[in-house]
Enzyme design. Structure first.
Site, PDB file in Angstrom:
ATOM      1  N   GLY A   1      -2.488  -1.750  -7.532  1.00 43.05           N
ATOM      2  CA  GLY A   1      -1.434  -2.760  -7.535  1.00 43.05           C
ATOM      3  C   GLY A   1      -1.668  -3.843  -8.574  1.00 43.05           C
TER       4      GLY A   1
ATOM      5  N   MET B   1       2.884  -9.348  -0.580  1.00 39.88           N
ATOM      6  CA  MET B   1       2.289  -8.759   0.623  1.00 39.88           C
ATOM      7  C   MET B   1       0.781  -8.645   0.464  1.00 39.88           C
ATOM      8  SD  MET B   1       4.859  -5.910   1.980  1.00 39.88           S
ATOM      9  CE  MET B   1       6.544  -6.337   2.345  1.00 39.88           C
ATOM     10  N   SER B   2       0.071  -8.885   1.558  1.00 36.45           N
ATOM     11  CA  SER B   2      -1.385  -8.814   1.548  1.00 36.45           C
ATOM     12  C   SER B   2      -1.867  -8.624   2.983  1.00 36.45           C
ATOM     13  CB  SER B   2      -1.953 -10.125   0.994  1.00 36.45           C
ATOM     14  OG  SER B   2      -3.336 -10.220   1.291  1.00 36.45           O
TER      15      SER B   2
ATOM     16  N   GLN C   1     -18.355  -5.992  -2.091  1.00 34.86           N
ATOM     17  CA  GLN C   1     -17.458  -6.833  -2.905  1.00 34.86           C
ATOM     18  C   GLN C   1     -17.129  -8.152  -2.214  1.00 34.86           C
ATOM     19  OE1 GLN C   1     -14.221  -3.788  -2.955  1.00 34.86           O
ATOM     20  NE2 GLN C   1     -12.832  -5.529  -2.673  1.00 34.86           N
TER      21      GLN C   1
ATOM     22  N   HIS D   1       0.833  -1.206   0.000  1.00 39.57           N
ATOM     23  CA  HIS D   1       0.000   0.000   0.000  1.00 39.57           C
ATOM     24  C   HIS D   1       0.871   1.262   0.000  1.00 39.57           C
ATOM     25  CE1 HIS D   1      -2.916  -2.810   2.192  1.00 39.57           C
ATOM     26  NE2 HIS D   1      -3.637  -2.402   1.177  1.00 39.57           N
TER      27      HIS D   1
ATOM     28  N   GLN E   1      -8.423  -7.186 -11.244  1.00 38.88           N
ATOM     29  CA  GLN E   1      -9.061  -5.942 -10.817  1.00 38.88           C
ATOM     30  C   GLN E   1      -8.524  -4.758 -11.626  1.00 38.88           C
ATOM     31  OE1 GLN E   1      -9.771  -4.781  -6.569  1.00 38.88           O
ATOM     32  NE2 GLN E   1      -7.912  -3.609  -6.852  1.00 38.88           N
TER      33      GLN E   1
HETATM   34  P1  AMP Z   1      -6.452  -3.707  -0.686  1.00 37.48           P
HETATM   35  O1  AMP Z   1      -6.366  -2.834   0.514  1.00 37.48           O
HETATM   36  O2  AMP Z   1      -5.961  -5.100  -0.454  1.00 37.48           O
HETATM   37  O3  AMP Z   1      -7.786  -3.633  -1.382  1.00 37.48           O
HETATM   38  O4  AMP Z   1      -5.405  -3.122  -1.733  1.00 37.48           O
HETATM   39  C1  AMP Z   1      -5.404  -1.759  -2.084  1.00 37.48           C
HETATM   40  C2  AMP Z   1      -4.492  -1.561  -3.261  1.00 37.48           C
HETATM   41  O5  AMP Z   1      -3.172  -2.015  -2.913  1.00 37.48           O
HETATM   42  C3  AMP Z   1      -4.903  -2.375  -4.497  1.00 37.48           C
HETATM   43  O6  AMP Z   1      -4.676  -1.581  -5.663  1.00 37.48           O
HETATM   44  C4  AMP Z   1      -3.981  -3.556  -4.442  1.00 37.48           C
HETATM   45  O7  AMP Z   1      -3.734  -4.136  -5.709  1.00 37.48           O
HETATM   46  C5  AMP Z   1      -2.718  -2.920  -3.896  1.00 37.48           C
HETATM   47  N1  AMP Z   1      -1.847  -3.935  -3.288  1.00 37.48           N
HETATM   48  C6  AMP Z   1      -2.165  -4.823  -2.317  1.00 37.48           C
HETATM   49  N2  AMP Z   1      -1.112  -5.630  -2.045  1.00 37.48           N
HETATM   50  C7  AMP Z   1      -0.109  -5.228  -2.875  1.00 37.48           C
HETATM   51  C8  AMP Z   1       1.238  -5.660  -3.090  1.00 37.48           C
HETATM   52  N3  AMP Z   1       1.770  -6.667  -2.409  1.00 37.48           N
HETATM   53  N4  AMP Z   1       1.970  -5.012  -4.026  1.00 37.48           N
HETATM   54  C9  AMP Z   1       1.443  -3.993  -4.739  1.00 37.48           C
HETATM   55  N5  AMP Z   1       0.192  -3.539  -4.580  1.00 37.48           N
HETATM   56  C10 AMP Z   1      -0.581  -4.144  -3.666  1.00 37.48           C
END
Ligand code: AMP
Length: 287
Positions: A148, A185-186, A61, A37, A154
């Site tokens: 990301g 990362m997640s 979602q 993020h 998406q």
């Molecule tokens: P999220 O909070 O998981 O919905 O992610 C918010 C944004 O961060 C989205 O555009 C995701 O694709 C991006 N994102 C999440 N994890 C990663 C990562 N490991 N590397 C790059 N972008 C990420």
């Protein structure tokens, strides 16, 4: 750094920026920030004068059996991290602000991009994503938005929607940020217990394995898929949701690997944590 809660306040702030001639860069998120993020926020800061980050766990979602209530949240930590990378505004509405009583309109992106991959196991997911991103774009009115590549489908859906509906926002993709051992990362990685953390490595390792086989001359995707399936299942507790070789633009499956082929993976671990990963499989110099 400002924290704005209502859509009206958010739009009023954005209108002031437009009058002042400042470009707005936007990063939509569901919070529980990690380096992935933060990288998107830094990128938005390089490209625009002001950075807005939305923090909203979007109920529409999530499927009925998914992790909406369990989704990790830590607003104070998120606030500190966003501030540390120079974010100007966090927009954090409540579900009632985004979906008041009587709400009944949605945005649907065509089946070509939404039926397969995550769309197959998460019916309704991309309608929820397209609808909330459209609403957020209309509220925040950004010049550009950073997403990301981790959520590769998406990103393709949002690019299509933004072009089809003339939303007037420049969409920037950002490469996947990984842990040292390769795990993408997640926020959902926090669900993983120690032994599950090992199984989670099956995704990035499978990507590396596919790249090696392709470099050695195996281009037939069905044969590659069969090897990768066996490989992923050799990690304890894994169940494969999909292993798909698709074209980076159309997301349609391909029979032979070429320069536009992306390997997309989704794996469930111990029946509870669903992880995704993806990447190009051809070596860069051959693409
Ligand atoms: P999220 O909070 O998981 O919905 O992610 C918010 C944004 O961060 C989205 O555009 C995701 O694709 C991006 N994102 C999440 N994890 C990663 C990562 N490991 N590397 C790059 N972008 C990420």
């Amino acid at each position: 750094m400002k924290i704005l809660r209502s859509p009206q306040e958010m739009t009023a702030w954005s209108k002031e920026q437009v009058v002042a001639g400042r470009a707005i860069g936007f990063v939509p998120t569901m919070g529980f920030f990690h380096e992935g993020h933060l990288a998107l926020m830094r990128r938005a800061g390089e490209l625009a004068d002001q950075v807005v980050v939305s923090l909203f766990v979007n109920p529409i979602q999530f499927g009925p059996k998914e992790d909406l209530t369990a989704y990790p949240r830590d607003f104070e930590q998120d606030q500190a991290l966003a501030e540390s990378v120079g974010v100007d505004v966090i927009f954090a509405p409540e579900p009632e602000d985004m979906y008041p009583a009587g709400f009944s309109s949605t945005v649907t992106v065509g089946e070509e991009l939404t039926r397969q991959l995550c769309g197959a196991s998460r019916p309704g997911h991309f309608v929820g994503v397209a609808t909330v991103v459209t609403k957020l774009f209309n509220i925040v009115r950004p010049d550009l938005a950073v997403f990301g590549e981790k959520d590769f489908q998406q990103l393709a859906v949002i690019r299509r929607m933004t072009e089809d509906l003339n939303l007037g926002v420049e969409i920037i993709g950002h490469p996947i940020i990984r842990e040292q051992d390769g795990l993408a990362m997640s926020s959902r990685n926090t669900y993983l217990r120690a032994e599950e953390r090992e199984a989670a490595l099956s995704l990035s390792r499978a990507l590396a394995r596919a790249r090696k086989m392709v470099a050695e001359g195996e281009l037939h995707t069905e044969r590659l898929r069969a090897v990768l399936e066996e490989f992923i299942l050799s990690f304890a507790g894994t169940v494969v949701d999909y292993i798909s070789f698709v074209d980076q633009f159309t997301l349609q499956p391909v029979a032979e690997v070429d320069k536009d082929t992306v390997l997309a993976l989704a794996v469930k671990i111990n029946g509870k944590v669903r992880l995704i990963d993806n990447g190009f499989v051809m070596p860069l110099h051959e693409r």
